[in-house]
Design a protein around this motif. Structure first.
Motif, PDB file in Angstrom:
ATOM      1  N   ALA A 143     -28.446   9.329 -26.635  1.00 28.45           N
ATOM      2  CA  ALA A 143     -28.436  10.174 -25.265  1.00 28.45           C
ATOM      3  C   ALA A 143     -29.656  10.146 -24.503  1.00 28.45           C
ATOM      4  O   ALA A 143     -29.517  10.672 -23.485  1.00 28.45           O
ATOM      5  CB  ALA A 143     -27.676  11.228 -25.690  1.00 28.45           C
ATOM      6  N   MET A 144     -30.691   9.767 -25.025  1.00 26.66           N
ATOM      7  CA  MET A 144     -32.265  10.295 -24.672  1.00 26.66           C
ATOM      8  C   MET A 144     -32.152  11.662 -24.296  1.00 26.66           C
ATOM      9  O   MET A 144     -32.819  12.162 -23.539  1.00 26.66           O
ATOM     10  CB  MET A 144     -32.054   9.306 -23.195  1.00 26.66           C
ATOM     11  CG  MET A 144     -32.455   7.866 -23.596  1.00 26.66           C
ATOM     12  SD  MET A 144     -32.635   7.037 -22.006  1.00 26.66           S
ATOM     13  CE  MET A 144     -31.078   6.682 -21.476  1.00 26.66           C
ATOM     14  N   GLN A 190     -16.181   8.078 -25.422  1.00 34.25           N
ATOM     15  CA  GLN A 190     -15.893   8.849 -24.389  1.00 34.25           C
ATOM     16  C   GLN A 190     -15.965  10.266 -24.767  1.00 34.25           C
ATOM     17  O   GLN A 190     -16.536  11.161 -23.826  1.00 34.25           O
ATOM     18  CB  GLN A 190     -14.557   8.569 -23.811  1.00 34.25           C
ATOM     19  CG  GLN A 190     -14.606   7.153 -23.243  1.00 34.25           C
ATOM     20  CD  GLN A 190     -15.307   6.984 -21.822  1.00 34.25           C
ATOM     21  OE1 GLN A 190     -15.428   7.939 -21.246  1.00 34.25           O
ATOM     22  NE2 GLN A 190     -16.080   5.872 -22.016  1.00 34.25           N
ATOM     23  N   SER A 191     -15.667  10.637 -26.153  1.00 32.91           N
ATOM     24  CA  SER A 191     -15.755  12.183 -26.374  1.00 32.91           C
ATOM     25  C   SER A 191     -17.040  12.368 -26.572  1.00 32.91           C
ATOM     26  O   SER A 191     -17.334  13.614 -26.024  1.00 32.91           O
ATOM     27  CB  SER A 191     -15.138  12.184 -27.926  1.00 32.91           C
ATOM     28  OG  SER A 191     -13.687  11.997 -27.955  1.00 32.91           O
ATOM     29  N   ALA A 192     -17.997  11.710 -27.074  1.00 32.62           N
ATOM     30  CA  ALA A 192     -19.484  12.099 -27.046  1.00 32.62           C
ATOM     31  C   ALA A 192     -19.886  12.240 -25.575  1.00 32.62           C
ATOM     32  O   ALA A 192     -20.813  13.220 -25.302  1.00 32.62           O
ATOM     33  CB  ALA A 192     -20.273  10.948 -27.655  1.00 32.62           C
ATOM     34  N   LEU A 193     -19.715  11.211 -24.722  1.00 34.14           N
ATOM     35  CA  LEU A 193     -20.059  11.449 -23.254  1.00 34.14           C
ATOM     36  C   LEU A 193     -19.521  12.810 -22.753  1.00 34.14           C
ATOM     37  O   LEU A 193     -20.373  13.634 -22.027  1.00 34.14           O
ATOM     38  CB  LEU A 193     -19.721  10.508 -22.391  1.00 34.14           C
ATOM     39  CG  LEU A 193     -20.259   9.051 -22.576  1.00 34.14           C
ATOM     40  CD1 LEU A 193     -19.581   7.861 -22.062  1.00 34.14           C
ATOM     41  CD2 LEU A 193     -21.940   9.098 -22.082  1.00 34.14           C
ATOM     42  N   LEU A 196     -21.481  15.716 -24.148  1.00 29.20           N
ATOM     43  CA  LEU A 196     -22.873  15.748 -23.575  1.00 29.20           C
ATOM     44  C   LEU A 196     -23.020  16.248 -22.183  1.00 29.20           C
ATOM     45  O   LEU A 196     -23.836  17.161 -21.757  1.00 29.20           O
ATOM     46  CB  LEU A 196     -23.610  14.605 -23.835  1.00 29.20           C
ATOM     47  CG  LEU A 196     -23.864  14.221 -25.168  1.00 29.20           C
ATOM     48  CD1 LEU A 196     -24.114  12.964 -25.319  1.00 29.20           C
ATOM     49  CD2 LEU A 196     -24.737  15.087 -26.172  1.00 29.20           C
ATOM     50  N   ARG A 197     -21.994  15.820 -21.363  1.00 32.48           N
ATOM     51  CA  ARG A 197     -22.092  15.973 -19.907  1.00 32.48           C
ATOM     52  C   ARG A 197     -20.966  17.157 -19.366  1.00 32.48           C
ATOM     53  O   ARG A 197     -21.472  17.625 -18.321  1.00 32.48           O
ATOM     54  CB  ARG A 197     -21.669  14.594 -19.116  1.00 32.48           C
ATOM     55  CG  ARG A 197     -22.388  13.403 -19.270  1.00 32.48           C
ATOM     56  CD  ARG A 197     -21.842  12.097 -18.878  1.00 32.48           C
ATOM     57  NE  ARG A 197     -22.814  11.027 -18.992  1.00 32.48           N
ATOM     58  CZ  ARG A 197     -22.457   9.985 -18.454  1.00 32.48           C
ATOM     59  NH1 ARG A 197     -21.104   9.561 -18.067  1.00 32.48           N
ATOM     60  NH2 ARG A 197     -23.402   8.870 -18.680  1.00 32.48           N
ATOM     61  N   THR A 198     -20.279  17.408 -20.176  1.00 37.84           N
ATOM     62  CA  THR A 198     -19.400  18.656 -19.615  1.00 37.84           C
ATOM     63  C   THR A 198     -19.350  19.568 -20.571  1.00 37.84           C
ATOM     64  O   THR A 198     -19.455  21.027 -20.025  1.00 37.84           O
ATOM     65  CB  THR A 198     -17.807  18.001 -19.459  1.00 37.84           C
ATOM     66  OG1 THR A 198     -17.744  16.980 -18.486  1.00 37.84           O
ATOM     67  CG2 THR A 198     -17.009  18.910 -18.675  1.00 37.84           C
ATOM     68  N   VAL A 199     -19.033  19.668 -21.822  1.00 37.40           N
ATOM     69  CA  VAL A 199     -18.841  20.733 -22.581  1.00 37.40           C
ATOM     70  C   VAL A 199     -20.166  21.468 -22.697  1.00 37.40           C
ATOM     71  O   VAL A 199     -20.260  22.644 -22.739  1.00 37.40           O
ATOM     72  CB  VAL A 199     -18.499  20.358 -24.249  1.00 37.40           C
ATOM     73  CG1 VAL A 199     -18.282  21.289 -24.963  1.00 37.40           C
ATOM     74  CG2 VAL A 199     -16.945  19.400 -23.832  1.00 37.40           C
TER      75      VAL A 199
END
Length: 211
Positions: A143-144, A190-193, A196-199
């Motif tokens: 995810a950098m 999608q769960s990982a994204l 990282l992006r929302t949760v």
């Protein structure tokens, strides 16, 4: 002269011999329970002297723990040479590589998951902790986000929690057949994204509100 050459080759190949023993142990432990597999069985399966098993691994339990560790700790190759592209594409590639590893080692992966569910065992728990930390490193690299400082511990905790879902989802794929490999790829990527992006930002915002 030939005898000397053979002895030299053996001295130069300890890693290969160790690998043969480990591969034999993986096969046997995936077919039968821990208690049903003896050191003699592993020696016979690997073609190695029983003493070499003790030399390389100490005893059967240590060899078993190494089998579990080898499967549960995600190999570094999963996150090697990732393209400098979007986070979604990098995570998707990592998930695909990880699924390749699990699919090739289905029986051993299920064996490792079974070890986790056998009850309290400090050695197994240590292996799982090591695996969780390695997985967190891998996700952050993909995810950098390896250089994240603010909220780093919370983020790693969330990724470790994601790892528990990953294990449960793999059972749905490999044991129950309720998810296909493609389904699992979408779920994990999608769960990982989302994490990282929302949760993660939401948790950081909640922490800030409570100050």
């Amino acid at each position: 002269m030939n005898t000397g050459a053979s002895a030299q080759r053996r001295r130069l190949e300890p890693d290969q011999r160790r690998g043969e023993i480990l591969s034999a142990a993986r096969r046997l432990f995936s077919r039968a329970s821990y208690s049903m597999v003896s050191t003699s069985d592993i020696a016979r399966e690997s073609g190695a002297a029983r003493g070499l098993i003790n030399h390389y691994f100490g005893n059967k339990r240590q060899l078993y723990l190494e089998v579990v560790r080898q499967m549960m700790v995600i190999p570094e190759s999963v996150a090697e040479n990732l393209p400098r592209t979007t986070v979604e594409e990098r995570l998707a590639l990592c998930v695909d590589r990880w699924l390749d590893v699990v699919e090739r080692n289905r029986d051993v992966w299920l064996l490792a998951l079974g070890s986790e569910a056998m009850g309290p065992d400090s050695d197994i728990e240590q292996v799982m902790l090591e695996a969780d930390e390695a997985a967190a490193d891998l996700v952050l690299e993909a995810a950098m986000m390896s250089d994240v400082v603010d909220g780093r511990e919370e983020l790693r905790a969330m990724i470790r929690s994601y790892g528990s879902m990953l294990k449960a989802a793999s059972r749905e794929w490999l044991l129950r057949g309720t998810l296909t490999r493609g389904d699992l790829h979408i779920l994990l990527t999608q769960s990982a994204l989302h994490l990282l992006r929302t949760v993660f930002p939401a948790v950081r915002g909640n922490r800030a509100d409570q100050r």
